[in-house]
Motif scaffolding. Structure first.
Motif, PDB file in Angstrom:
ATOM      1  N   GLU A  79     -50.299  41.299 -20.930  1.00  0.00           N
ATOM      2  CA  GLU A  79     -50.466  42.609 -20.296  1.00  0.00           C
ATOM      3  C   GLU A  79     -50.998  42.520 -18.867  1.00  0.00           C
ATOM      4  O   GLU A  79     -51.021  43.510 -18.143  1.00  0.00           O
ATOM      5  N   PRO A  82     -48.046  42.960 -15.959  1.00  0.00           N
ATOM      6  CA  PRO A  82     -47.577  44.350 -15.869  1.00  0.00           C
ATOM      7  C   PRO A  82     -48.655  45.317 -15.368  1.00  0.00           C
ATOM      8  O   PRO A  82     -48.351  46.242 -14.608  1.00  0.00           O
ATOM      9  N   ALA A  83     -49.906  45.106 -15.787  1.00  0.00           N
ATOM     10  CA  ALA A  83     -50.989  45.979 -15.309  1.00  0.00           C
ATOM     11  C   ALA A  83     -51.181  45.819 -13.800  1.00  0.00           C
ATOM     12  O   ALA A  83     -51.362  46.805 -13.079  1.00  0.00           O
ATOM     13  N   THR A  86     -48.238  47.480 -11.934  1.00  0.00           N
ATOM     14  CA  THR A  86     -48.342  48.934 -11.942  1.00  0.00           C
ATOM     15  C   THR A  86     -49.344  49.414 -10.891  1.00  0.00           C
ATOM     16  O   THR A  86     -49.072  50.355 -10.137  1.00  0.00           O
ATOM     17  N   ALA A  87     -50.508  48.762 -10.822  1.00  0.00           N
ATOM     18  CA  ALA A  87     -51.536  49.155  -9.844  1.00  0.00           C
ATOM     19  C   ALA A  87     -51.067  48.912  -8.414  1.00  0.00           C
ATOM     20  O   ALA A  87     -51.259  49.754  -7.534  1.00  0.00           O
ATOM     21  N   ASP A  89     -47.918  48.628  -7.322  1.00  0.00           N
ATOM     22  CA  ASP A  89     -46.794  49.518  -7.004  1.00  0.00           C
ATOM     23  C   ASP A  89     -47.298  50.924  -6.687  1.00  0.00           C
ATOM     24  O   ASP A  89     -46.798  51.574  -5.770  1.00  0.00           O
ATOM     25  N   ALA A  90     -48.309  51.383  -7.415  1.00  0.00           N
ATOM     26  CA  ALA A  90     -48.871  52.709  -7.138  1.00  0.00           C
ATOM     27  C   ALA A  90     -49.500  52.756  -5.753  1.00  0.00           C
ATOM     28  O   ALA A  90     -49.367  53.751  -5.036  1.00  0.00           O
TER      29      ALA A  90
END
Length: 160
Positions: A79, A82-83, A86-87, A89-90
């Motif tokens: 995980e 991916p975590a 995500t952070a 990319d945001a």
């Protein structure tokens, strides 16, 4: 030799010499402006490019910090990436972001120390961004790379 009072001294450019001097210097201001203006414009563009580079570095550094923190808080190694993605990319998809053609799959790397995702270890995230130079035409490198390291909590259990 009799000395003259100070107020009687005249400038070299007074009288008939002044007329010659003024006539000879006609157009000098225009020539100076033509010579100085490009240098001033270049310095202004260099300042704008430096500001954009500084902003891009701060943005990428913030994204790397967010990614490392998110990866260190992930329950396990599966995980973590991916975590982090995500952070990151945001952070980099915000309207103020200046990254051009950012691809999280190729522009982000995650490493752990020691290898594997162990409690008490660290997670390092490296983010690379090609920032938009917006056609300033200056020969500067548009690639910004920043890394951040976050500790994995030594008192928690780590999933597999």
């Amino acid at each position: 030799m009799k000395s003259r009072p100070v107020h009687e001294f005249r400038s070299v450019f007074s009288g008939k010499h002044a007329r010659r001097s003024r006539a000879a210097s006609r157009g000098a201001v225009a020539i100076e402006l033509v010579l100085v203006a490009p240098a001033v414009v270049f310095l202004l563009l260099l300042g704008v490019a430096g500001g954009r580079l500084s902003g891009a570095q701060a943005l990428v550094d913030d994204a790397a910090v967010s990614g490392a923190r998110a990866a260190s808080l992930a329950p396990g190694p599966a995980e973590a990436l991916p975590a982090a993605l995500t952070a990151i990319d945001a952070d980099l998809q915000a309207p103020s972001a200046e990254c051009a053609d950012f691809n999280p799959q190729t522009d982000v790397s995650l490493t752990t120390n020691p290898p594997g995702f162990q409690a008490g270890g660290t997670v390092t995230v490296t983010v690379t961004c090609d920032f938009a130079n917006s056609g300033l035409g200056l020969p500067i490198d548009n690639t910004v790379t920043e890394s951040s390291t976050a500790p994995i909590d030594p008192y928690r259990s780590v999933g597999t």
